[in-house]
Design a protein around this motif. Sequence first.
Motif, mmCIF file in Angstrom:
data_model
loop_
_atom_site.group_PDB
_atom_site.id
_atom_site.type_symbol
_atom_site.label_atom_id
_atom_site.label_comp_id
_atom_site.label_asym_id
_atom_site.label_seq_id
_atom_site.Cartn_x
_atom_site.Cartn_y
_atom_site.Cartn_z
ATOM 1 N N LYS A 127 -30.292 -24.675 -55.022
ATOM 2 C CA LYS A 127 -30.579 -23.274 -54.670
ATOM 3 C C LYS A 127 -29.583 -22.743 -53.655
ATOM 4 O O LYS A 127 -29.703 -21.612 -53.177
ATOM 5 C CB LYS A 127 -32.003 -23.153 -54.114
ATOM 6 N N GLY A 128 -28.612 -23.589 -53.274
ATOM 7 C CA GLY A 128 -27.546 -23.115 -52.392
ATOM 8 C C GLY A 128 -27.781 -23.296 -50.915
ATOM 9 O O GLY A 128 -27.043 -22.766 -50.087
ATOM 10 N N TYR A 129 -28.828 -24.077 -50.565
ATOM 11 C CA TYR A 129 -29.101 -24.309 -49.139
ATOM 12 C C TYR A 129 -28.454 -25.619 -48.701
ATOM 13 O O TYR A 129 -28.500 -26.615 -49.425
ATOM 14 C CB TYR A 129 -30.603 -24.399 -48.877
ATOM 15 N N ARG A 130 -27.929 -25.614 -47.500
ATOM 16 C CA ARG A 130 -27.298 -26.827 -46.983
ATOM 17 C C ARG A 130 -28.304 -27.630 -46.166
ATOM 18 O O ARG A 130 -28.922 -27.102 -45.234
ATOM 19 C CB ARG A 130 -26.105 -26.458 -46.093
ATOM 20 N N ALA A 131 -28.474 -28.904 -46.530
ATOM 21 C CA ALA A 131 -29.417 -29.761 -45.802
ATOM 22 C C ALA A 131 -28.667 -30.943 -45.205
ATOM 23 O O ALA A 131 -27.792 -31.517 -45.850
ATOM 24 C CB ALA A 131 -30.495 -30.258 -46.751
ATOM 25 N N GLU A 132 -29.041 -31.287 -43.988
ATOM 26 C CA GLU A 132 -28.351 -32.378 -43.294
ATOM 27 C C GLU A 132 -29.404 -33.282 -42.653
ATOM 28 O O GLU A 132 -30.300 -32.794 -41.967
ATOM 29 C CB GLU A 132 -27.468 -31.761 -42.202
ATOM 30 N N ILE A 133 -29.283 -34.598 -42.883
ATOM 31 C CA ILE A 133 -30.175 -35.527 -42.185
ATOM 32 C C ILE A 133 -29.470 -35.972 -40.918
ATOM 33 O O ILE A 133 -28.319 -36.389 -40.960
ATOM 34 C CB ILE A 133 -30.529 -36.740 -43.064
ATOM 35 N N ARG A 134 -30.188 -35.846 -39.803
ATOM 36 C CA ARG A 134 -29.537 -36.158 -38.530
ATOM 37 C C ARG A 134 -30.357 -37.207 -37.753
ATOM 38 O O ARG A 134 -31.568 -37.117 -37.694
ATOM 39 C CB ARG A 134 -29.462 -34.874 -37.704
ATOM 40 N N GLU A 135 -29.644 -38.201 -37.203
ATOM 41 C CA GLU A 135 -30.327 -39.191 -36.356
ATOM 42 C C GLU A 135 -30.612 -38.572 -35.003
ATOM 43 O O GLU A 135 -29.760 -37.890 -34.441
ATOM 44 C CB GLU A 135 -29.455 -40.431 -36.166
ATOM 45 N N LEU B 255 -24.750 -18.457 -43.879
ATOM 46 C CA LEU B 255 -23.827 -19.578 -43.741
ATOM 47 C C LEU B 255 -24.328 -20.814 -44.469
ATOM 48 O O LEU B 255 -23.565 -21.617 -44.974
ATOM 49 C CB LEU B 255 -23.627 -19.918 -42.259
ATOM 50 N N GLY B 256 -25.676 -20.955 -44.500
ATOM 51 C CA GLY B 256 -26.249 -22.122 -45.155
ATOM 52 C C GLY B 256 -26.173 -22.032 -46.665
ATOM 53 O O GLY B 256 -26.241 -23.023 -47.361
ATOM 54 N N LYS B 257 -26.042 -20.826 -47.183
ATOM 55 C CA LYS B 257 -26.054 -20.639 -48.630
ATOM 56 C C LYS B 257 -24.681 -20.894 -49.197
ATOM 57 O O LYS B 257 -23.987 -20.003 -49.651
ATOM 58 C CB LYS B 257 -26.546 -19.233 -48.965
ATOM 59 N N HIS B 258 -24.271 -22.131 -49.100
ATOM 60 C CA HIS B 258 -22.931 -22.515 -49.508
ATOM 61 C C HIS B 258 -23.057 -23.663 -50.488
ATOM 62 O O HIS B 258 -23.402 -24.775 -50.108
ATOM 63 C CB HIS B 258 -22.145 -22.959 -48.267
ATOM 64 N N PRO B 259 -22.851 -23.422 -51.815
ATOM 65 C CA PRO B 259 -23.073 -24.453 -52.800
ATOM 66 C C PRO B 259 -22.291 -25.729 -52.469
ATOM 67 O O PRO B 259 -21.174 -25.658 -51.996
ATOM 68 C CB PRO B 259 -22.563 -23.839 -54.104
ATOM 69 N N LEU B 260 -22.898 -26.854 -52.648
ATOM 70 C CA LEU B 260 -22.311 -28.182 -52.469
ATOM 71 C C LEU B 260 -22.019 -28.516 -51.013
ATOM 72 O O LEU B 260 -21.455 -29.550 -50.727
ATOM 73 C CB LEU B 260 -21.010 -28.334 -53.294
ATOM 74 N N ALA B 261 -22.438 -27.653 -50.095
ATOM 75 C CA ALA B 261 -22.177 -27.950 -48.684
ATOM 76 C C ALA B 261 -23.299 -28.828 -48.134
ATOM 77 O O ALA B 261 -23.919 -28.531 -47.134
ATOM 78 C CB ALA B 261 -22.082 -26.652 -47.891
ATOM 79 N N ILE B 262 -23.582 -29.932 -48.821
ATOM 80 C CA ILE B 262 -24.697 -30.770 -48.408
ATOM 81 C C ILE B 262 -24.148 -32.019 -47.741
ATOM 82 O O ILE B 262 -23.180 -32.601 -48.210
ATOM 83 C CB ILE B 262 -25.548 -31.119 -49.644
ATOM 84 N N SER B 263 -24.711 -32.393 -46.622
ATOM 85 C CA SER B 263 -24.229 -33.606 -45.987
ATOM 86 C C SER B 263 -25.420 -34.407 -45.482
ATOM 87 O O SER B 263 -26.365 -33.852 -44.962
ATOM 88 C CB SER B 263 -23.309 -33.266 -44.826
ATOM 89 N N TYR B 264 -25.424 -35.716 -45.710
ATOM 90 C CA TYR B 264 -26.496 -36.572 -45.186
ATOM 91 C C TYR B 264 -26.034 -38.006 -45.097
ATOM 92 O O TYR B 264 -24.954 -38.329 -45.590
ATOM 93 C CB TYR B 264 -27.772 -36.454 -46.021
#
Length: 238
Positions: free
Chosen positions: A201-209, A229-238
């Motif tokens: 859906k274009g949201y960026r999600a990040e798992i953070r310690e 800014l979060g609506k950036h396709p493929l901008a996912i990091s975890y």
Amino acid sequence: MTIQLDKVVPWGRNFNEYVSMFDLTSAEKNLTILDCAAGPSSFNYEMTLQGYNVISCDPIYQFNADEIYHRIQEVYQNIIDQVKENYDTFVWQNFQSPENLGKVRIAGMEKFLQYFPNGVEQKRYLTAELPKLPFEDNKFDLALCSHFLFLYSDQFSVEFHLESILEMCRVAKEVRIFPLLKLSGEISPLVMPIIEKLSTKGYRAEIREIDYEFQKGGNQMIRISCGMLGKHPLAISY
Ligand SMILES: C[S@@+](CC[C@H](N)C(=O)[O-])C[C@H]1O[C@@H](n2cnc3c(N)ncnc32)[C@H](O)[C@@H]1O
């Protein structure tokens, strides 16, 4: 709203724990914050005392302080007994013992109960139940959810989680959820499917310690950027 108080286990964390669980910086305390599924946590009260801005929502706010207090009394010993039975599944660093945990929790929840009637009048505590929130789009900078989403993955479906997170994203620019574990202490099987669905859906999600761990292995939170800014396709990091 369908919630019955005798089915709820009110249990609330305090300001210091919220700061650690959500890695809140001093600057971020100045944001307009929504605390979802806030229950009898003292975070709102302690933030308000310091001049910050928090609105809390939870279905138990349809009950009054006396009713919530009695329900806390009913469940208290059972929770402490369960913690004792599962002693080795917790990290005993910030709390010395199950009894000490109980004392800290009661102290925080008493602060909440004292402030709750005023807080309701000031509209800082609102009765609301995910997956629907009674706020306009983008009302908040940051929406937090502690010890509800993912923790009850056995009780609530992946669809409920996605709908709830998208609703939090509708009303806030960023969402943070902690922990990513289930009650049993295993990582929630919903975390990765939810990250993938948010990504499509274009949201960026990040798992953070983060620097907080009470349930063993529970030292991660998820941050979801919901604004433009979060609506950036493929901008996912975890
Ligand atoms: C374990 S408590 C967490 C309280 C607080 N966030 C904390 O970490 O100290 C979970 C809360 O979720 C609330 N809850 C249950 N169903 C909910 C729903 N559909 N939407 C929002 N909150 C819900 C309960 O009333 C309860 O207060």
